[in-house]
Design a protein around this motif. Structure first.
Motif, PDB file in Angstrom:
ATOM      1  N   VAL A 146       0.855  -1.185   0.000  1.00  0.00           N
ATOM      2  CA  VAL A 146       0.000   0.000   0.000  1.00  0.00           C
ATOM      3  C   VAL A 146       0.891   1.235   0.000  1.00  0.00           C
ATOM      4  CG1 VAL A 146      -1.823   1.291   1.156  1.00  0.00           C
ATOM      5  CG2 VAL A 146      -1.768  -1.203   1.341  1.00  0.00           C
ATOM      6  N   ASP A 147       0.738   2.062  -0.999  1.00  0.00           N
ATOM      7  CA  ASP A 147       1.385   3.365  -1.035  1.00  0.00           C
ATOM      8  C   ASP A 147       0.461   4.336  -0.311  1.00  0.00           C
ATOM      9  OD1 ASP A 147       2.327   5.896  -1.620  1.00  0.00           O
ATOM     10  OD2 ASP A 147       2.776   5.456  -3.712  1.00  0.00           O
ATOM     11  N   TRP A 148       0.808   4.680   0.936  1.00  0.00           N
ATOM     12  CA  TRP A 148      -0.128   5.465   1.731  1.00  0.00           C
ATOM     13  C   TRP A 148      -0.339   6.859   1.148  1.00  0.00           C
ATOM     14  CZ3 TRP A 148       1.583   9.941   4.119  1.00  0.00           C
ATOM     15  CH2 TRP A 148       2.972  10.101   4.252  1.00  0.00           C
ATOM     16  N   GLY A 149       0.622   7.353   0.388  1.00  0.00           N
ATOM     17  CA  GLY A 149       0.432   8.645  -0.241  1.00  0.00           C
ATOM     18  C   GLY A 149      -0.590   8.609  -1.362  1.00  0.00           C
ATOM     19  N   ALA A 150      -0.643   7.471  -2.066  1.00  0.00           N
ATOM     20  CA  ALA A 150      -1.551   7.346  -3.209  1.00  0.00           C
ATOM     21  C   ALA A 150      -2.848   6.625  -2.870  1.00  0.00           C
ATOM     22  CB  ALA A 150      -0.847   6.604  -4.354  1.00  0.00           C
ATOM     23  N   HIS A 151      -2.824   5.795  -1.841  1.00  0.00           N
ATOM     24  CA  HIS A 151      -3.987   4.966  -1.523  1.00  0.00           C
ATOM     25  C   HIS A 151      -4.504   5.241  -0.120  1.00  0.00           C
ATOM     26  CE1 HIS A 151      -1.552   2.469  -4.489  1.00  0.00           C
ATOM     27  NE2 HIS A 151      -2.619   2.852  -5.157  1.00  0.00           N
ATOM     28  N   GLY A 152      -4.496   6.500   0.237  1.00  0.00           N
ATOM     29  CA  GLY A 152      -4.939   6.875   1.569  1.00  0.00           C
ATOM     30  C   GLY A 152      -6.383   6.513   1.854  1.00  0.00           C
ATOM     31  N   GLU A 153      -7.240   6.611   0.854  1.00  0.00           N
ATOM     32  CA  GLU A 153      -8.650   6.301   1.073  1.00  0.00           C
ATOM     33  C   GLU A 153      -8.830   4.844   1.477  1.00  0.00           C
ATOM     34  OE1 GLU A 153     -11.269   8.259   1.211  1.00  0.00           O
ATOM     35  OE2 GLU A 153      -9.986  10.000   0.843  1.00  0.00           O
ATOM     36  N   ALA A 154      -8.060   3.963   0.866  1.00  0.00           N
ATOM     37  CA  ALA A 154      -8.160   2.547   1.220  1.00  0.00           C
ATOM     38  C   ALA A 154      -7.740   2.309   2.661  1.00  0.00           C
ATOM     39  CB  ALA A 154      -7.304   1.711   0.268  1.00  0.00           C
ATOM     40  N   LEU A 155      -6.685   2.984   3.097  1.00  0.00           N
ATOM     41  CA  LEU A 155      -6.252   2.830   4.480  1.00  0.00           C
ATOM     42  C   LEU A 155      -7.271   3.435   5.446  1.00  0.00           C
ATOM     43  CD1 LEU A 155      -2.427   3.594   4.262  1.00  0.00           C
ATOM     44  CD2 LEU A 155      -3.506   1.399   4.766  1.00  0.00           C
ATOM     45  N   ALA A 156      -7.793   4.596   5.095  1.00  0.00           N
ATOM     46  CA  ALA A 156      -8.778   5.226   5.964  1.00  0.00           C
ATOM     47  C   ALA A 156     -10.014   4.341   6.120  1.00  0.00           C
ATOM     48  CB  ALA A 156      -9.170   6.595   5.413  1.00  0.00           C
ATOM     49  N   ALA A 157     -10.366   3.623   5.061  1.00  0.00           N
ATOM     50  CA  ALA A 157     -11.522   2.733   5.124  1.00  0.00           C
ATOM     51  C   ALA A 157     -11.290   1.566   6.067  1.00  0.00           C
ATOM     52  CB  ALA A 157     -11.857   2.217   3.723  1.00  0.00           C
ATOM     53  N   LEU A 158     -10.043   1.180   6.258  1.00  0.00           N
ATOM     54  CA  LEU A 158      -9.711   0.084   7.175  1.00  0.00           C
ATOM     55  C   LEU A 158      -9.638   0.548   8.622  1.00  0.00           C
ATOM     56  CD1 LEU A 158      -6.873  -1.699   5.169  1.00  0.00           C
ATOM     57  CD2 LEU A 158      -9.237  -2.465   5.444  1.00  0.00           C
ATOM     58  N   GLY A 159      -9.491   1.827   8.835  1.00  0.00           N
ATOM     59  CA  GLY A 159      -9.302   2.368  10.176  1.00  0.00           C
ATOM     60  C   GLY A 159     -10.596   2.788  10.824  1.00  0.00           C
ATOM     61  N   PRO A 160     -10.472   3.572  11.901  1.00  0.00           N
ATOM     62  CA  PRO A 160      -9.206   4.093  12.423  1.00  0.00           C
ATOM     63  C   PRO A 160      -8.452   3.051  13.230  1.00  0.00           C
ATOM     64  CG  PRO A 160     -11.019   4.856  13.785  1.00  0.00           C
ATOM     65  CD  PRO A 160     -11.637   4.097  12.649  1.00  0.00           C
ATOM     66  N   PHE A 161      -7.165   3.329  13.464  1.00  0.00           N
ATOM     67  CA  PHE A 161      -6.276   2.420  14.167  1.00  0.00           C
ATOM     68  C   PHE A 161      -5.931   2.994  15.540  1.00  0.00           C
ATOM     69  CE2 PHE A 161      -5.804   1.637   9.686  1.00  0.00           C
ATOM     70  CZ  PHE A 161      -5.703   0.255   9.587  1.00  0.00           C
ATOM     71  N   ASP A 162      -5.685   2.083  16.469  1.00  0.00           N
ATOM     72  CA  ASP A 162      -5.306   2.522  17.808  1.00  0.00           C
ATOM     73  C   ASP A 162      -3.917   3.134  17.830  1.00  0.00           C
ATOM     74  OD1 ASP A 162      -7.683   1.379  19.192  1.00  0.00           O
ATOM     75  OD2 ASP A 162      -6.819  -0.506  18.466  1.00  0.00           O
ATOM     76  N   LEU A 163      -3.039   2.626  16.971  1.00  0.00           N
ATOM     77  CA  LEU A 163      -1.667   3.118  16.916  1.00  0.00           C
ATOM     78  C   LEU A 163      -1.204   3.111  15.471  1.00  0.00           C
ATOM     79  CD1 LEU A 163       1.030   3.956  18.270  1.00  0.00           C
ATOM     80  CD2 LEU A 163       1.531   1.515  18.548  1.00  0.00           C
ATOM     81  N   VAL A 164      -0.671   4.232  15.029  1.00  0.00           N
ATOM     82  CA  VAL A 164      -0.092   4.351  13.684  1.00  0.00           C
ATOM     83  C   VAL A 164       1.396   4.621  13.852  1.00  0.00           C
ATOM     84  CG1 VAL A 164      -0.101   5.612  11.501  1.00  0.00           C
ATOM     85  CG2 VAL A 164      -2.262   5.194  12.713  1.00  0.00           C
ATOM     86  N   LEU A 165       2.206   3.900  13.107  1.00  0.00           N
ATOM     87  CA  LEU A 165       3.664   4.006  13.175  1.00  0.00           C
ATOM     88  C   LEU A 165       4.210   4.513  11.856  1.00  0.00           C
ATOM     89  CD1 LEU A 165       4.381   0.513  14.784  1.00  0.00           C
ATOM     90  CD2 LEU A 165       4.066   2.695  15.974  1.00  0.00           C
ATOM     91  N   ALA A 166       5.208   5.390  11.926  1.00  0.00           N
ATOM     92  CA  ALA A 166       5.851   5.898  10.713  1.00  0.00           C
ATOM     93  C   ALA A 166       7.275   6.303  11.065  1.00  0.00           C
ATOM     94  CB  ALA A 166       5.082   7.096  10.143  1.00  0.00           C
ATOM     95  N   ALA A 167       8.223   5.851  10.256  1.00  0.00           N
ATOM     96  CA  ALA A 167       9.636   6.165  10.491  1.00  0.00           C
ATOM     97  C   ALA A 167      10.244   6.744   9.223  1.00  0.00           C
ATOM     98  CB  ALA A 167      10.406   4.918  10.928  1.00  0.00           C
ATOM     99  N   ASP A 168      10.651   7.996   9.289  1.00  0.00           N
ATOM    100  CA  ASP A 168      11.325   8.690   8.189  1.00  0.00           C
ATOM    101  C   ASP A 168      10.549   8.558   6.881  1.00  0.00           C
ATOM    102  OD1 ASP A 168      13.121  10.160   6.763  1.00  0.00           O
ATOM    103  OD2 ASP A 168      14.788   8.731   6.909  1.00  0.00           O
ATOM    104  N   VAL A 169       9.297   9.001   6.910  1.00  0.00           N
ATOM    105  CA  VAL A 169       8.453   8.916   5.715  1.00  0.00           C
ATOM    106  C   VAL A 169       8.169  10.279   5.097  1.00  0.00           C
ATOM    107  CG1 VAL A 169       7.359   6.788   6.505  1.00  0.00           C
ATOM    108  CG2 VAL A 169       6.303   8.992   7.051  1.00  0.00           C
ATOM    109  N   LEU A 170       8.665  11.348   5.685  1.00  0.00           N
ATOM    110  CA  LEU A 170       8.314  12.699   5.210  1.00  0.00           C
ATOM    111  C   LEU A 170       9.462  13.314   4.426  1.00  0.00           C
ATOM    112  CD1 LEU A 170       6.492  13.886   8.444  1.00  0.00           C
ATOM    113  CD2 LEU A 170       5.461  13.061   6.312  1.00  0.00           C
ATOM    114  N   TYR A 171       9.996  12.547   3.485  1.00  0.00           N
ATOM    115  CA  TYR A 171      11.160  13.003   2.724  1.00  0.00           C
ATOM    116  C   TYR A 171      10.803  13.583   1.371  1.00  0.00           C
ATOM    117  CZ  TYR A 171      10.414   8.202   1.140  1.00  0.00           C
ATOM    118  OH  TYR A 171       9.841   7.036   0.687  1.00  0.00           O
ATOM    119  N   THR A 172       9.508  13.633   1.028  1.00  0.00           N
ATOM    120  CA  THR A 172       9.086  14.274  -0.217  1.00  0.00           C
ATOM    121  C   THR A 172       7.936  15.232   0.084  1.00  0.00           C
ATOM    122  OG1 THR A 172       7.392  12.635  -0.817  1.00  0.00           O
ATOM    123  CG2 THR A 172       9.672  12.194  -1.535  1.00  0.00           C
TER     124      THR A 172
END
Length: 238
Positions: A146-172
């Motif tokens: 899943v490319d969260w930048g391009a497929h955010g709607e699909a992820l949002a449909a699965l959520g919400p989540f209790d905990l979201v993790l992201a490591a060094d993803v804001l490079y663009t």
């Protein structure tokens, strides 16, 4: 790892990498792998599968016109987030989403704590490597391309989540824009987002804007990485 076990691992990776119709075969450097153990603190070490020579892999992928395989390195932010999770693990049974999981260290630690983990990455090779690492660490989690930048709607449909993790993803810039639009929709009321970042300008922009939706706590984990914990304000909608 014994040579026969390593050969079996390479064979398993070879069977699962780039298997789609018309897909180019994986470059040799992608299958020249090692298994490395990384110290994460309480709960034991994490074992990761990674290409033995990242620079060679980068060269081979570039020659084939493929993107730089940033996912294939154990970056400091991912390891810092894994250590933070080991020190303060998620509760057993909660739903956890990792964005841009790469080799999968944070997801492994969260799954080891008993969380129900969905590890995602936009690169199909990363998903295969993360799945193998989860198996080697004897933990259970779901993985998905899943490319969260391009497929955010699909992820949002699965959520919400209790905990979201992201490591060094804001490079663009595109990821920054996507984070501003998507992240408030992914975190459940009472949940949190844990971000590990190497002081990128994009992270400063996201965190400044996120204060309207999240309460923010930041900790300098070391000279290279800052850990941020974002919790939705009580009045914020998921």
């Amino acid at each position: 790892m014994a040579s026969d076990a390593l050969s079996a691992l390479r064979a398993s990776l070879g069977e699962r990498l780039r298997t789609g119709a018309g897909a180019a075969p994986p470059p040799p450097a992608l299958l020249d792998v090692v298994v490395q153990r990384f110290e994460v603190g309480r709960g034991g070490d994490v074992v990761l599968v990674l290409p033995a020579d990242w620079e060679q892999l980068r060269h081979e992928e570039g020659a084939a016109g493929a993107p730089v395989p940033y996912w294939a390195r154990p970056w400091p932010s991912g390891l810092a987030l894994a250590r933070a999770l080991a020190a303060d693990p998620p509760a057993s049974g909660i739903r956890v989403l990792e964005l841009g999981c790469g080799l999968g260290a944070p997801s492994i630690v969260a799954a080891r704590a008993g969380a129900r983990v969905l590890a995602t990455d936009g690169h199909p090779d990363a998903v295969v490597f993360a799945a193998h690492a989860l198996a080697l660490n004897a933990v259970v989690a779901d993985v998905a391309e899943v490319d969260w930048g391009a497929h955010g709607e699909a992820l949002a449909a699965l959520g919400p989540f209790d905990l979201v993790l992201a490591a060094d993803v804001l490079y663009t810039e595109a990821n920054v824009r996507a984070a501003l639009a998507l992240w408030p929709r992914l975190v459940a009321p009472g949940g949190e987002l844990r971000l590990a970042d190497p002081r990128r300008a994009g992270a400063r922009d996201v965190l400044a804007a996120a204060r309207a939706t999240f309460a923010l706590e930041s900790e300098d984990r070391d000279a290279a990485v800052v850990l941020h914990r974002l919790r939705p304000h009580a009045c914020a909608a998921p």
